[in-house]
Design a protein around this motif. Structure first.
Motif, PDB file in Angstrom:
ATOM      1  N   THR A 166      -3.748  16.251  -6.162  1.00 33.86           N
ATOM      2  CA  THR A 166      -3.981  17.632  -6.595  1.00 33.86           C
ATOM      3  C   THR A 166      -3.104  18.590  -5.798  1.00 33.86           C
ATOM      4  O   THR A 166      -2.585  19.566  -6.343  1.00 33.86           O
ATOM      5  CB  THR A 166      -5.457  18.030  -6.405  1.00 33.86           C
ATOM      6  N   THR A 167      -2.924  18.304  -4.502  1.00 32.27           N
ATOM      7  CA  THR A 167      -2.057  19.131  -3.662  1.00 32.27           C
ATOM      8  C   THR A 167      -0.627  19.087  -4.186  1.00 32.27           C
ATOM      9  O   THR A 167       0.059  20.118  -4.241  1.00 32.27           O
ATOM     10  CB  THR A 167      -2.098  18.650  -2.188  1.00 32.27           C
ATOM     11  N   ILE A 168      -0.170  17.902  -4.581  1.00 32.42           N
ATOM     12  CA  ILE A 168       1.192  17.769  -5.126  1.00 32.42           C
ATOM     13  C   ILE A 168       1.351  18.630  -6.381  1.00 32.42           C
ATOM     14  O   ILE A 168       2.354  19.327  -6.540  1.00 32.42           O
ATOM     15  CB  ILE A 168       1.532  16.286  -5.407  1.00 32.42           C
ATOM     16  N   LEU A 169       0.334  18.608  -7.253  1.00 38.22           N
ATOM     17  CA  LEU A 169       0.387  19.451  -8.453  1.00 38.22           C
ATOM     18  C   LEU A 169       0.438  20.934  -8.071  1.00 38.22           C
ATOM     19  O   LEU A 169       1.169  21.717  -8.679  1.00 38.22           O
ATOM     20  CB  LEU A 169      -0.838  19.199  -9.345  1.00 38.22           C
ATOM     21  N   THR A 170      -0.307  21.303  -7.046  1.00 37.11           N
ATOM     22  CA  THR A 170      -0.342  22.693  -6.592  1.00 37.11           C
ATOM     23  C   THR A 170       0.988  23.105  -5.961  1.00 37.11           C
ATOM     24  O   THR A 170       1.462  24.221  -6.167  1.00 37.11           O
ATOM     25  CB  THR A 170      -1.474  22.885  -5.566  1.00 37.11           C
ATOM     26  N   ALA A 213       0.830  -1.204   0.000  1.00 38.65           N
ATOM     27  CA  ALA A 213       0.000   0.000   0.000  1.00 38.65           C
ATOM     28  C   ALA A 213       0.867   1.258   0.000  1.00 38.65           C
ATOM     29  O   ALA A 213       0.617   2.206  -0.756  1.00 38.65           O
ATOM     30  CB  ALA A 213      -0.931   0.001   1.209  1.00 38.65           C
ATOM     31  N   THR A 214       1.913   1.257   0.837  1.00 37.16           N
ATOM     32  CA  THR A 214       2.808   2.423   0.928  1.00 37.16           C
ATOM     33  C   THR A 214       3.575   2.614  -0.371  1.00 37.16           C
ATOM     34  O   THR A 214       3.699   3.743  -0.873  1.00 37.16           O
ATOM     35  CB  THR A 214       3.791   2.253   2.103  1.00 37.16           C
ATOM     36  N   LEU A 215       4.069   1.523  -0.944  1.00 39.15           N
ATOM     37  CA  LEU A 215       4.838   1.594  -2.186  1.00 39.15           C
ATOM     38  C   LEU A 215       3.982   2.103  -3.343  1.00 39.15           C
ATOM     39  O   LEU A 215       4.397   2.998  -4.092  1.00 39.15           O
ATOM     40  CB  LEU A 215       5.435   0.222  -2.521  1.00 39.15           C
ATOM     41  N   VAL A 216       2.777   1.556  -3.488  1.00 36.49           N
ATOM     42  CA  VAL A 216       1.887   1.983  -4.582  1.00 36.49           C
ATOM     43  C   VAL A 216       1.511   3.452  -4.409  1.00 36.49           C
ATOM     44  O   VAL A 216       1.532   4.229  -5.372  1.00 36.49           O
ATOM     45  CB  VAL A 216       0.626   1.089  -4.649  1.00 36.49           C
ATOM     46  N   ALA A 217       1.186   3.857  -3.173  1.00 33.44           N
ATOM     47  CA  ALA A 217       0.853   5.263  -2.914  1.00 33.44           C
ATOM     48  C   ALA A 217       2.048   6.151  -3.256  1.00 33.44           C
ATOM     49  O   ALA A 217       1.888   7.219  -3.874  1.00 33.44           O
ATOM     50  CB  ALA A 217       0.449   5.454  -1.457  1.00 33.44           C
ATOM     51  N   GLY A 218       3.257   5.721  -2.878  1.00 28.06           N
ATOM     52  CA  GLY A 218       4.462   6.488  -3.175  1.00 28.06           C
ATOM     53  C   GLY A 218       4.706   6.633  -4.662  1.00 28.06           C
ATOM     54  O   GLY A 218       5.040   7.720  -5.148  1.00 28.06           O
ATOM     55  N   VAL A 219       4.516   5.542  -5.398  1.00 32.45           N
ATOM     56  CA  VAL A 219       4.698   5.584  -6.854  1.00 32.45           C
ATOM     57  C   VAL A 219       3.698   6.557  -7.482  1.00 32.45           C
ATOM     58  O   VAL A 219       4.056   7.382  -8.334  1.00 32.45           O
ATOM     59  CB  VAL A 219       4.561   4.168  -7.475  1.00 32.45           C
ATOM     60  N   LEU A 220       2.443   6.490  -7.034  1.00 31.94           N
ATOM     61  CA  LEU A 220       1.419   7.408  -7.557  1.00 31.94           C
ATOM     62  C   LEU A 220       1.792   8.863  -7.286  1.00 31.94           C
ATOM     63  O   LEU A 220       1.690   9.721  -8.166  1.00 31.94           O
ATOM     64  CB  LEU A 220       0.059   7.107  -6.926  1.00 31.94           C
ATOM     65  N   PHE A 244       2.789  11.687 -10.074  1.00 30.70           N
ATOM     66  CA  PHE A 244       2.059  12.947 -10.187  1.00 30.70           C
ATOM     67  C   PHE A 244       2.976  14.148  -9.993  1.00 30.70           C
ATOM     68  O   PHE A 244       2.762  15.194 -10.603  1.00 30.70           O
ATOM     69  CB  PHE A 244       0.891  12.991  -9.194  1.00 30.70           C
ATOM     70  N   LEU A 245       3.990  13.995  -9.172  1.00 30.69           N
ATOM     71  CA  LEU A 245       4.952  15.073  -8.986  1.00 30.69           C
ATOM     72  C   LEU A 245       5.687  15.349 -10.291  1.00 30.69           C
ATOM     73  O   LEU A 245       5.871  16.493 -10.695  1.00 30.69           O
ATOM     74  CB  LEU A 245       5.951  14.707  -7.872  1.00 30.69           C
ATOM     75  N   VAL A 246       6.083  14.281 -10.960  1.00 34.24           N
ATOM     76  CA  VAL A 246       6.881  14.418 -12.186  1.00 34.24           C
ATOM     77  C   VAL A 246       6.025  14.815 -13.384  1.00 34.24           C
ATOM     78  O   VAL A 246       6.408  15.678 -14.166  1.00 34.24           O
ATOM     79  CB  VAL A 246       7.651  13.096 -12.472  1.00 34.24           C
ATOM     80  N   GLY A 247       4.868  14.197 -13.548  1.00 39.49           N
ATOM     81  CA  GLY A 247       4.085  14.496 -14.751  1.00 39.49           C
ATOM     82  C   GLY A 247       2.592  14.351 -14.584  1.00 39.49           C
ATOM     83  O   GLY A 247       1.928  13.793 -15.449  1.00 39.49           O
TER      84      GLY A 247
END
Length: 193
Positions: free
Chosen positions: A120-124, A42-49, A53-56
């Motif tokens: 969305t927060t990460i994009l912001t 769960a932590t790994l998948v959340a981290g990858v997501l 999103f941070l990158v693209g």
């Protein structure tokens, strides 16, 4: 360049949005349904997501013709369903007896940890902070998320059945409120109010 003030700011913002402490009743409830939650997965998948999103993030959504608002509304509907389940005692996310890891990904990795609000927060945050500092803030939050997921059995023993039930209903209302806010913000522009 690493800026500790930026890292602290990003970490605190993400901590409040992810709200892993508020998700404890949901995680415990899901663990009771499916038997076991793979904290690492769960932590790994959340981290990858989150890193994707941070990158693209905007580019990823753009490939599917989805705007940030559309993504946020979809996440709000899932969060609403989880909140309703917690308050009303109904079962929306049914356990699949053949799937042993399903609950680790949905709804824990997405949308509880790396949900529409978080992504969305990460994009912001990219508009205000350096990408490296955001990435470090994400990693720090993932360490906390992992620790909380790993200790849910201990937390359940400490809280007891009554404490857990009260927390589940309180956080169910909070989740419904968050879902309504995300939905309202993305469906009705602020100019309308």
């Amino acid at each position: 360049m690493i800026d500790f003030k930026e890292i602290l700011s990003v970490s605190l913002i993400l901590f409040s949005v992810i709200d892993i402490l508020g998700s404890i009743p949901i995680v415990i409830n899901l663990r009771k349904k499916v038997g076991h939650i793979q904290s690492e997965k769960a932590t790994l998948v959340a981290g990858v997501l989150m890193i994707l999103f941070l990158v693209g993030g905007k580019s990823i959504l753009g490939l599917f013709g989805i705007g940030v608002e559309d993504f946020a509304i979809a996440g709000a509907l899932i969060i609403f369903a989880i909140g309703a389940e917690m308050i009303l005692g109904i079962e929306i996310f049914k356990a699949d007896p053949e799937a042993t890891t399903g609950a680790s990904i949905v709804p824990i990795a997405f949308p509880l940890i790396a949900g529409a609000g978080t992504l969305t927060t990460i994009l912001t945050l990219k508009a205000e902070f350096a990408q490296l500092n955001i990435a470090i803030g994400i990693v720090l939050n993932l360490i906390l998320v992992y620790a909380v997921l790993k200790s849910t059995t201990w937390l359940e023993r400490k809280l007891g059945k009554t404490g857990l039930d009260v927390l589940r209903r309180i956080f169910g209302i909070i989740l419904l409120s968050i879902a309504v806010k995300i939905f309202k913000t993305n469906v009705f522009p602020s100019e309308m109010f």
